[in-house]
Design a protein around this motif. Structure first.
Motif, PDB file in Angstrom:
ATOM      1  N   SER A  22       0.770  -1.235  -0.094  1.00  0.00           N
ATOM      2  CA  SER A  22      -0.107   0.021   0.045  1.00  0.00           C
ATOM      3  C   SER A  22       0.712   1.145  -0.013  1.00  0.00           C
ATOM      4  N   LYS A  23       1.956   1.249   0.824  1.00  0.00           N
ATOM      5  CA  LYS A  23       2.960   2.407   0.846  1.00  0.00           C
ATOM      6  C   LYS A  23       3.565   2.522  -0.521  1.00  0.00           C
ATOM      7  N   ARG A  24       4.087   1.556  -1.210  1.00  0.00           N
ATOM      8  CA  ARG A  24       4.724   1.447  -2.455  1.00  0.00           C
ATOM      9  C   ARG A  24       3.789   2.042  -3.476  1.00  0.00           C
ATOM     10  N   LYS A  25       2.495   1.640  -3.448  1.00  0.00           N
ATOM     11  CA  LYS A  25       1.374   2.179  -4.585  1.00  0.00           C
ATOM     12  C   LYS A  25       1.167   3.535  -4.095  1.00  0.00           C
ATOM     13  N   GLY A  65       6.059  -6.815  -7.179  1.00  0.00           N
ATOM     14  CA  GLY A  65       4.850  -7.496  -7.393  1.00  0.00           C
ATOM     15  C   GLY A  65       3.592  -6.658  -7.133  1.00  0.00           C
ATOM     16  N   VAL A  66       3.896  -5.183  -6.699  1.00  0.00           N
ATOM     17  CA  VAL A  66       2.856  -4.470  -6.478  1.00  0.00           C
ATOM     18  C   VAL A  66       1.992  -4.033  -7.956  1.00  0.00           C
ATOM     19  N   PHE A  67       2.712  -3.886  -8.874  1.00  0.00           N
ATOM     20  CA  PHE A  67       2.070  -3.607 -10.065  1.00  0.00           C
ATOM     21  C   PHE A  67       2.479  -4.734 -11.092  1.00  0.00           C
ATOM     22  N   GLY A  68       1.826  -5.153 -12.052  1.00  0.00           N
ATOM     23  CA  GLY A  68       2.263  -6.013 -13.126  1.00  0.00           C
ATOM     24  C   GLY A  68       3.357  -5.270 -13.914  1.00  0.00           C
ATOM     25  N   LYS A  69       4.182  -6.031 -14.501  1.00  0.00           N
ATOM     26  CA  LYS A  69       5.290  -5.504 -15.219  1.00  0.00           C
ATOM     27  C   LYS A  69       4.816  -4.680 -16.688  1.00  0.00           C
ATOM     28  N   ASN A  70       3.992  -5.154 -17.090  1.00  0.00           N
ATOM     29  CA  ASN A  70       3.262  -4.602 -18.200  1.00  0.00           C
ATOM     30  C   ASN A  70       2.589  -3.196 -17.773  1.00  0.00           C
TER      31      ASN A  70
END
Length: 89
Positions: A22-25, A65-70
């Motif tokens: 959540s912090k990273r996002k 892994g917070v967001f997908g690579k694409n």
């Protein structure tokens, strides 16, 4: 509630990971907003530094892994295209 010791541990870890993710996002969203605000204000001097910071945060979030690579790649591509259009390159 977890019935096994290992299940309780997994629950604790999930809670911790959720907080970190959540912090990273949130950090990525903040950088994205700063860049978009600078784009709208046509603040050419700040754009390269802001784009670099956003790219770094997005790449790191994708690795974790917070967001997908694409998803990260798409966001970086679209925003860098906007920056390049404004810089005239």
């Amino acid at each position: 509630m977890a019935n096994h010791k290992s299940a309780a541990k997994r629950a604790r870890q999930a809670t911790r990971r959720t907080a970190v993710n959540s912090k990273r996002k949130g950090a990525v969203r903040t950088e994205e907003k700063k860049l978009i605000k600078a784009l709208e204000a046509k603040n050419v001097k700040e754009l390269p530094a802001l784009l670099s910071a956003l790219t770094s945060k997005l790449t790191r979030a994708a690795q974790k892994g917070v967001f997908g690579k694409n998803t990260a790649s798409r966001k970086i591509g679209r925003l860098s295209a906007r920056v390049q259009a404004l810089l005239g390159k």
